[in-house]
Design a protein around this motif. Sequence first.
Motif, PDB file in Angstrom:
ATOM      1  N   LYS A 124       0.807  -1.221   0.000  1.00  0.00           N
ATOM      2  CA  LYS A 124       0.000   0.000   0.000  1.00  0.00           C
ATOM      3  C   LYS A 124       0.842   1.274   0.000  1.00  0.00           C
ATOM      4  O   LYS A 124       0.477   2.280  -0.609  1.00  0.00           O
ATOM      5  CB  LYS A 124      -0.937  -0.014   1.209  1.00  0.00           C
ATOM      6  N   SER A 125       1.973   1.253   0.653  1.00  0.00           N
ATOM      7  CA  SER A 125       2.829   2.441   0.743  1.00  0.00           C
ATOM      8  C   SER A 125       3.449   2.813  -0.601  1.00  0.00           C
ATOM      9  O   SER A 125       3.964   3.919  -0.776  1.00  0.00           O
ATOM     10  CB  SER A 125       3.938   2.222   1.763  1.00  0.00           C
ATOM     11  N   GLY A 126       3.436   1.875  -1.556  1.00  0.00           N
ATOM     12  CA  GLY A 126       4.069   2.096  -2.852  1.00  0.00           C
ATOM     13  C   GLY A 126       5.409   1.393  -2.984  1.00  0.00           C
ATOM     14  O   GLY A 126       6.005   1.363  -4.065  1.00  0.00           O
ATOM     15  N   LEU A 127       5.900   0.815  -1.891  1.00  0.00           N
ATOM     16  CA  LEU A 127       7.184   0.101  -1.910  1.00  0.00           C
ATOM     17  C   LEU A 127       7.054  -1.204  -2.688  1.00  0.00           C
ATOM     18  O   LEU A 127       6.091  -1.945  -2.528  1.00  0.00           O
ATOM     19  CB  LEU A 127       7.627  -0.195  -0.480  1.00  0.00           C
ATOM     20  N   GLY A 128       8.045  -1.467  -3.524  1.00  0.00           N
ATOM     21  CA  GLY A 128       8.140  -2.745  -4.208  1.00  0.00           C
ATOM     22  C   GLY A 128       9.294  -3.550  -3.638  1.00  0.00           C
ATOM     23  O   GLY A 128      10.356  -2.996  -3.361  1.00  0.00           O
ATOM     24  N   TYR A 129       9.081  -4.843  -3.421  1.00  0.00           N
ATOM     25  CA  TYR A 129      10.158  -5.680  -2.885  1.00  0.00           C
ATOM     26  C   TYR A 129      10.170  -7.031  -3.581  1.00  0.00           C
ATOM     27  O   TYR A 129       9.164  -7.509  -4.094  1.00  0.00           O
ATOM     28  CB  TYR A 129      10.020  -5.863  -1.371  1.00  0.00           C
ATOM     29  N   CYS A 130      11.335  -7.643  -3.589  1.00  0.00           N
ATOM     30  CA  CYS A 130      11.499  -8.966  -4.201  1.00  0.00           C
ATOM     31  C   CYS A 130      12.683  -9.651  -3.529  1.00  0.00           C
ATOM     32  O   CYS A 130      13.777  -9.081  -3.478  1.00  0.00           O
ATOM     33  CB  CYS A 130      11.749  -8.815  -5.697  1.00  0.00           C
ATOM     34  N   ASP A 131      12.483 -10.842  -2.999  1.00  0.00           N
ATOM     35  CA  ASP A 131      13.549 -11.571  -2.316  1.00  0.00           C
ATOM     36  C   ASP A 131      14.328 -12.448  -3.293  1.00  0.00           C
ATOM     37  O   ASP A 131      13.761 -13.318  -3.949  1.00  0.00           O
ATOM     38  CB  ASP A 131      12.973 -12.434  -1.192  1.00  0.00           C
ATOM     39  N   ILE A 132      15.634 -12.208  -3.360  1.00  0.00           N
ATOM     40  CA  ILE A 132      16.533 -13.082  -4.125  1.00  0.00           C
ATOM     41  C   ILE A 132      16.914 -14.279  -3.257  1.00  0.00           C
ATOM     42  O   ILE A 132      16.936 -15.415  -3.701  1.00  0.00           O
ATOM     43  CB  ILE A 132      17.812 -12.313  -4.534  1.00  0.00           C
TER      44      ILE A 132
ATOM     45  N   VAL B 202      17.244   6.159   8.551  1.00  0.00           N
ATOM     46  CA  VAL B 202      17.450   5.988   7.117  1.00  0.00           C
ATOM     47  C   VAL B 202      16.149   6.358   6.411  1.00  0.00           C
ATOM     48  O   VAL B 202      15.129   6.622   7.062  1.00  0.00           O
ATOM     49  CB  VAL B 202      17.864   4.535   6.776  1.00  0.00           C
ATOM     50  N   ILE B 203      16.154   6.382   5.105  1.00  0.00           N
ATOM     51  CA  ILE B 203      14.938   6.730   4.379  1.00  0.00           C
ATOM     52  C   ILE B 203      13.850   5.695   4.663  1.00  0.00           C
ATOM     53  O   ILE B 203      14.131   4.532   4.958  1.00  0.00           O
ATOM     54  CB  ILE B 203      15.199   6.858   2.863  1.00  0.00           C
ATOM     55  N   LYS B 204      12.595   6.128   4.567  1.00  0.00           N
ATOM     56  CA  LYS B 204      11.454   5.294   4.956  1.00  0.00           C
ATOM     57  C   LYS B 204      11.395   3.978   4.187  1.00  0.00           C
ATOM     58  O   LYS B 204      11.028   2.933   4.731  1.00  0.00           O
ATOM     59  CB  LYS B 204      10.150   6.065   4.746  1.00  0.00           C
ATOM     60  N   GLY B 205      11.762   4.026   2.911  1.00  0.00           N
ATOM     61  CA  GLY B 205      11.708   2.816   2.097  1.00  0.00           C
ATOM     62  C   GLY B 205      12.652   1.734   2.574  1.00  0.00           C
ATOM     63  O   GLY B 205      12.348   0.540   2.471  1.00  0.00           O
TER      64      GLY B 205
END
Length: 210
Positions: free
Chosen positions: A86-94, A141-144
């Motif tokens: 919802k915040s707009g953050l995209g994540y992907c685990d390698i 650190v930055i929110k993301g």
Amino acid sequence: MALSLCSGVRVPYCSPSCFWKPNGKNCEAPTKLPCAVHSKKNPLVGMGIGLVTAWVMGLTALDADATRIEYYATVGEPLCEYKYVKSGLGYCDIVEGFGVEAPLGELINVHYTARFADGIVFDSSYKRGRSLTMRIGVGKVIKGLDQGILGGEGVPPMRIGGKRKLQIPPQLAYGPEPAGCFSGDCNIPANATLLYDVNFVELYSGNRSK
């Protein structure tokens, strides 16, 4: 703390030699240092010193090469499909990791590579040859990065040994103002989307035991 991670605009470190400007890039050539004048000495003494120096430098070079390989491997890691919250953050685990989760408010050691949306690398702990110690989850650190490492709002927390890609929108990075500015030169333009490859190395050994 490195420029790309700090939540404020004024930072003590800026790694690139080129700084972004509204009208393009402004690069300064590296300063040339004069060579030392060599005096006449016994060539055997010089050879001995040279061998010792070469041996020491050889060990350093091996470490540097290993760091360089890991750095370029990180930049070239395979792409993966981001999951967006919802915040707009995209994540992907390698790599999901095997150790404990990142603890709120504690210091952790991470390696990272930071890029703009076009893929240009603007900062990396690998280039400096050492991981970065950062306090997570308390606005240092930055929110993301806080959300992307600590987790929350649909993002699972990272674990030690984990490697994760983050796509950080401007509102979770530096927002509508340029960042890392000095004498009119800015390292990060306004409204920049930032891409991070984060490797959660370990908990900082100096944390106080609870």
